[in-house]
Design a protein around this motif. Structure first.
Motif, mmCIF file in Angstrom:
data_model
loop_
_atom_site.group_PDB
_atom_site.id
_atom_site.type_symbol
_atom_site.label_atom_id
_atom_site.label_comp_id
_atom_site.label_asym_id
_atom_site.label_seq_id
_atom_site.Cartn_x
_atom_site.Cartn_y
_atom_site.Cartn_z
ATOM 1 N N THR A 1 2.241 33.615 -81.285
ATOM 2 C CA THR A 1 2.344 34.057 -79.887
ATOM 3 C C THR A 1 3.719 33.717 -79.320
ATOM 4 O O THR A 1 4.367 34.558 -78.679
ATOM 5 C CB THR A 1 1.252 33.389 -79.022
ATOM 6 N N LEU B 1 -11.101 29.188 -85.456
ATOM 7 C CA LEU B 1 -10.177 29.195 -84.324
ATOM 8 C C LEU B 1 -9.471 27.847 -84.184
ATOM 9 O O LEU B 1 -8.267 27.790 -83.891
ATOM 10 C CB LEU B 1 -10.924 29.539 -83.035
ATOM 11 N N VAL C 1 -1.840 30.557 -84.338
ATOM 12 C CA VAL C 1 -1.896 31.466 -83.194
ATOM 13 C C VAL C 1 -0.820 31.121 -82.169
ATOM 14 O O VAL C 1 -0.109 31.992 -81.656
ATOM 15 C CB VAL C 1 -3.290 31.411 -82.529
ATOM 16 N N ALA D 1 -10.388 39.693 -80.143
ATOM 17 C CA ALA D 1 -9.090 39.108 -79.793
ATOM 18 C C ALA D 1 -8.794 39.290 -78.305
ATOM 19 O O ALA D 1 -8.298 38.373 -77.635
ATOM 20 C CB ALA D 1 -7.984 39.743 -80.635
ATOM 21 N N HIS E 1 -0.710 37.390 -77.036
ATOM 22 C CA HIS E 1 -1.870 36.559 -77.375
ATOM 23 C C HIS E 1 -2.888 37.351 -78.196
ATOM 24 O O HIS E 1 -3.433 36.843 -79.192
ATOM 25 C CB HIS E 1 -2.531 36.035 -76.097
ATOM 26 N N ALA F 1 -8.377 36.159 -75.653
ATOM 27 C CA ALA F 1 -7.009 35.921 -75.170
ATOM 28 C C ALA F 1 -7.036 35.107 -73.875
ATOM 29 O O ALA F 1 -7.749 35.451 -72.933
ATOM 30 C CB ALA F 1 -6.296 37.244 -74.942
ATOM 31 N N LEU G 1 -4.046 36.531 -82.119
ATOM 32 C CA LEU G 1 -5.465 36.313 -82.408
ATOM 33 C C LEU G 1 -6.000 37.371 -83.373
ATOM 34 O O LEU G 1 -6.772 37.058 -84.290
ATOM 35 C CB LEU G 1 -6.265 36.336 -81.109
ATOM 36 N N SER H 1 -15.207 32.240 -75.609
ATOM 37 C CA SER H 1 -14.650 31.104 -76.343
ATOM 38 C C SER H 1 -15.728 30.175 -76.885
ATOM 39 O O SER H 1 -15.455 29.330 -77.738
ATOM 40 C CB SER H 1 -13.700 30.309 -75.437
#
Length: 278
Positions: free
Chosen positions: A273, A262, A269, A224, A124, A228, A128, A247
């Motif tokens: 991932t 984001l 992402v 990042a 993750h 995560a 990111l 976030s």
């Protein structure tokens, strides 16, 4: 032996260059060294990747991820995947193989579960970091992904030694830098010949504080790591922002905002991932 004594013993060995690596790590390191060679040919790289099924599968998966497959054309073979990704990305994937090899010989179910969770966290952070570097800090995304992939290598090393040192992981996981764990992580990174710039960025996770807006490679890793959705099972970064507040942090980035970036990059992402976890 309690945790403090175990850490001191391992740290003392590490400071003298006495690191215990799994025997199957040699093959992964050979691939990494070959990819680092500027004279390495695409055919040589593809053949080496094919010798490690996990790396071969991940190479094709990454090449077909949203981050690297803008056209939507699916790749089905390693050689074409290597050509699409380029050697910089392949070096990161080889590093991921090296990191995961540390947990390959763990037999204890609880330790294996920790290692699996640690890799999930790493994947993750890597995805990111790739997006944040490209869209926010405007740094080389491949370097950012590489730094993220190796940022928990010290933790993987400790997990690989935990069966030999009962009590190693018994205490509070929030004191990562207090008893020598950072020294162990630094020694492992040096043994793996990680570049100084990447080393400094990883050290930011141990000692640094996130600057907003983020600018450096260290800031990229810090952000990042804080964003995560899966936390490290071994430790929390000192002074880390909670996932909830991280976030919701928003600020202007060019003509957009951090949150809009984001949201726009969510599929990228997720795809990256998933490919790293494959």
């Amino acid at each position: 032996m309690n945790r403090s004594d175990a850490i001191k013993s391992i740290a003392a060995q590490a400071s003298q260059g006495e690191l215990t690596f799994p025997t199957n790590l040699d093959a992964a390191l050979k691939i990494q060294r070959t990819l680092d060679d500027p004279d390495c040919h695409i055919e040589t790289a593809a053949k080496l990747v094919l010798t490690e099924p996990l790396l071969a599968a991940r190479t094709v998966a990454i090449a077909n991820s949203v981050a690297y497959n803008r056209s939507g054309d699916q790749i089905t073979n390693v050689r074409t995947a290597v050509m699409r990704l380029g050697f910089r990305t392949m070096q990161s994937l080889a590093a991921s193989l090296v990191v995961r090899q540390f947990s390959s010989k763990i037999t204890d179910p609880a330790l294996r579960a920790k290692a699996a969770k640690l890799w999930e966290h790493t994947a993750h952070v890597a995805a990111l970091a790739h997006v944040i570097a490209r869209r926010v800090t405007h740094l080389d995304p491949e370097t950012a992904m590489f730094a993220a992939i190796v940022h928990e290598v010290g933790g993987f090393y400790l997990l690989s030694r935990a069966e030999q040192f009962p009590g190693l992981l018994d205490s509070d996981p929030d004191d990562w830098v207090d008893n020598g764990e950072a020294d162990i992580g630094r020694a492992v990174l040096q043994k793996l010949a990680v570049p100084d710039a990447v080393m400094s960025a990883v050290e930011s996770l141990w000692y640094g504080f996130l600057a907003l807006p983020p600018e450096t490679l260290g800031d990229t890793l810090l952000l990042a790591n804080d964003l995560a959705p899966v936390a490290s099972p071994l430790h929390q970064r000192a002074g880390a922002t909670s996932k909830e507040s991280a976030s919701t942090i928003d600020y202007a980035v060019g003509e957009g905002t951090m949150q809009s970036i984001l949201e726009e990059s969510a599929d990228e992402v997720k795809s990256l991932t998933s490919a790293l976890l494959a």
